[in-house]
Design an enzyme around this catalytic site. Structure first.
Site, short mmCIF file in Angstrom:
data_model
loop_
_atom_site.label_atom_id
_atom_site.label_comp_id
_atom_site.label_asym_id
_atom_site.label_seq_id
_atom_site.Cartn_x
_atom_site.Cartn_y
_atom_site.Cartn_z
N LYS A 196 50.19 4.11 -33.57
CA LYS A 196 49.21 4.15 -34.77
C LYS A 196 49.14 5.17 -35.58
O LYS A 196 48.97 6.37 -34.63
CB LYS A 196 48.06 3.40 -34.48
P1 NAD Z 1 44.78 -4.08 -46.99
O1 NAD Z 1 44.44 -2.83 -47.12
O2 NAD Z 1 45.90 -4.62 -47.87
O3 NAD Z 1 43.48 -5.32 -47.34
C1 NAD Z 1 42.44 -4.96 -46.48
C2 NAD Z 1 41.26 -5.99 -47.17
O4 NAD Z 1 40.14 -5.93 -46.43
C3 NAD Z 1 40.93 -5.43 -48.42
O5 NAD Z 1 40.85 -6.86 -49.33
C4 NAD Z 1 39.47 -4.91 -48.50
O6 NAD Z 1 38.77 -4.70 -49.64
C5 NAD Z 1 39.05 -5.77 -47.34
N1 NAD Z 1 38.03 -5.06 -46.55
C6 NAD Z 1 37.74 -3.72 -46.37
N2 NAD Z 1 36.84 -3.46 -45.64
C7 NAD Z 1 36.09 -4.56 -45.76
C8 NAD Z 1 34.79 -5.03 -45.08
N3 NAD Z 1 33.95 -4.14 -44.49
N4 NAD Z 1 34.38 -6.45 -45.14
C9 NAD Z 1 35.44 -7.27 -45.86
N5 NAD Z 1 36.42 -6.83 -46.23
C10 NAD Z 1 36.72 -5.63 -46.28
O7 NAD Z 1 45.10 -4.31 -45.38
P2 NAD Z 1 46.03 -5.41 -44.68
O8 NAD Z 1 47.48 -4.45 -44.56
O9 NAD Z 1 45.87 -6.45 -45.34
O10 NAD Z 1 45.52 -5.24 -43.36
C11 NAD Z 1 44.24 -6.18 -42.92
C12 NAD Z 1 44.04 -6.18 -41.38
O11 NAD Z 1 45.40 -6.67 -40.74
C13 NAD Z 1 44.09 -4.77 -40.56
O12 NAD Z 1 43.15 -5.14 -39.52
C14 NAD Z 1 45.34 -4.49 -40.04
O13 NAD Z 1 45.25 -3.60 -39.17
C15 NAD Z 1 45.82 -5.80 -39.92
N6 NAD Z 1 47.49 -6.01 -39.94
C16 NAD Z 1 48.02 -5.54 -41.04
C17 NAD Z 1 49.42 -5.83 -40.84
C18 NAD Z 1 50.30 -5.32 -42.11
O14 NAD Z 1 51.50 -5.72 -41.84
N7 NAD Z 1 49.69 -5.00 -43.11
C19 NAD Z 1 50.24 -6.02 -39.74
C20 NAD Z 1 49.31 -6.27 -38.52
C21 NAD Z 1 48.01 -6.42 -38.79
#
Ligand code: NAD
Length: 421
Positions: A109
């Site tokens: 990561k």
């Molecule tokens: P992103 O940046 O696209 O979206 C994150 C979202 O969370 C946004 O809507 C943001 O406003 C919101 N957010 C941020 N802080 C917040 C809070 N304190 N309370 C509520 N909402 C909040 O990110 P993503 O890629 O969608 O990732 C989201 C989660 O999924 C993370 O934990 C990431 O590690 C996990 N994840 C992502 C992927 C991927 O392919 N992008 C894969 C596996 C896991």
């Protein structure tokens, strides 16, 4: 190194999860540190010229957890609260996830402590390129491959791919995954994590003999993962009754218009000014809503000892990494009223299609979106089946079953390779 990691509650939580499962697996004490503690950690400073002319020094991290079966693989996060320990925990979870899903990767990561919402596109591009440049000695298509995570996206991956390719002197699309299709990205990668979450939620509702049509869904976080999961479930007839972003959320028991919210989020970046779609609620209130499926899809450590007893969902689908603290998990595991789809299974769709993207890039042979989705569902189905069977056979909580499968395969691989020299 471990002392620096230990300052992070997320890292302590990953270690507690590991120790519990290592006890269950009866792993020899001498082998434990070797399979638990990350192998490599890099900290870099990233001098970045800002639009007003001054130079900002950002701090960036990359942690590579284990190197026993293939290159390391994992996302890059841009967030103001990124720390070395958090990145180390995320790298550990990536290892166990890849292993559970049979992918030939160790986990990794990366992160940069910054607030991407306050930065211009030019500032983000300069910071990304400098971070990539600093990482060049430690990454490569057969060493360590990055992907998007919280706060990063296809454009960030495109800048990384360009920076690395300029250094090498020829295009190297396989250095990152989650890049635009026009640069060798895979069809269906952008949607893969959310699509996988929706698939596993539907399969779980089926197993619990609950109809997915009309089921009430609550989603925390409306970025890549949360919005696609909501959209897919809405398409299958579920009612998405609440969503949120970092500014808070909306609740409408009649169901929200998910596609309209996606359009709104694309142009306005956040829900701060949005009116008229439902009752305005806080992120804390959202987690406590009565629903069939609760999907935390934002940050880790959102479900804690304080709110775990107030959850009113039947299924908790952990789309985010580490959304439930260890203390909350101790309470959750005693509560048969809530069925858990643990994070390393629930959000595995992203890394599965990242693996497909890497394979397609290495072969310069590309698949259709239908082929990608079909392979994604098959791989998720296998992982789900294995976790359910293992959980049943050993009378284990779903999280422990998923972790035990992932961790035991890594321990076995390390044992077979032996200790060098
Ligand atoms: P992103 O940046 O696209 O979206 C994150 C979202 O969370 C946004 O809507 C943001 O406003 C919101 N957010 C941020 N802080 C917040 C809070 N304190 N309370 C509520 N909402 C909040 O990110 P993503 O890629 O969608 O990732 C989201 C989660 O999924 C993370 O934990 C990431 O590690 C996990 N994840 C992502 C992927 C991927 O392919 N992008 C894969 C596996 C896991």
């Amino acid at each position: 190194m471990i002392d620096a990691f230990m300052q992070s509650p997320a890292f302590a939580m990953a270690c507690q999860q590991y120790d519990r499962v290592a006890d269950f697996l009866n792993l020899p004490q001498g082998e434990r540190a070797r399979t638990k503690v990350p192998r490599r950690a890099f900290i870099v400073t990233i001098p970045t010229r800002m639009d007003d002319g001054h130079t900002e020094m950002f701090t960036g991290y990359r942690v590579q957890h284990h190197l026993s079966v293939g290159p390391t693989k994992g996302g890059l996060r841009y967030h103001p609260e990124v720390t070395l320990g958090e990145v180390a925990a995320l790298a550990m979870w990536m290892s166990w996830k890849c292993s559970l899903c049979g992918l030939p990767y160790g986990g990794a990561k990366g992160g940069v402590t910054c607030d991407p919402r306050q930065m211009s596109s030019g500032e983000l591009e300069r910071m990304t390129r400098r971070y990539t440049q600093e990482m060049i000695p430690f990454i490569g298509p057969h060493i360590d491959v990055m992907a998007p995570d919280l706060g990063t996206n296809e454009q960030v991956m495109a800048w990384m791919m360009d920076t690395y390719s300029m250094h090498v002197g020829n295009p190297v699309p396989q250095i990152v995954t989650g890049k635009p299709v026009a640069l060798g990205g895979s069809a269906g990668r952008r949607e893969a994590t959310g699509r996988g979450v929706a698939y596993l939620v539907n399969r779980t509702l089926e197993n619990l003999k609950m109809p997915s049509e009309g089921s009430r869904i609550v989603v925390q976080g409306f970025g890549n993962v949360g919005s696609v999961a909501a959209q897919q479930l809405h398409r299958f007839g579920a009612k998405v009754v609440a969503v949120s972003d970092y500014t808070g959320g909306f609740y409408n028991p009649q169901g929200l218009d998910v596609n309209a919210l996606i359009d709104y989020a694309a142009t306005h970046k956040h829900f701060g000014e949005l009116k008229g779609v439902g009752d305005r609620i806080t992120n804390e209130q959202l987690l406590e809503l009565e629903c069939d499926v609760l999907i935390p899809a934002a940050l880790e450590r959102q479900i804690t000892e304080k709110n775990i007893r107030k959850l009113k969902c039947r299924v908790l689908a952990e789309a985010a990494n580490g959304p439930t603290t260890y203390e909350a998990d101790e309470i959750l595991r005693q509560n048969p009223a809530i069925f858990l789809i643990p994070d390393i299974l629930c959000n595995a769709g992203g890394v599965i299609v990242s693996y497909f993207e890497w394979v397609q890039d290495l072969q310069s042979f590309f698949w259709t979106e239908a082929e990608v989705n079909d392979k994604l569902y098959r791989q998720l189905e296998t992982a789900l089946h294995q976790v359910l069977q293992f959980s049943k056979k050993h009378n284990l909580y779903m999280r422990d079953a998923a972790l035990a499968l992932g961790i035991s395969k890594i321990a076995h691989a390390k044992q077979l390779r032996g200790l060098f020299p």
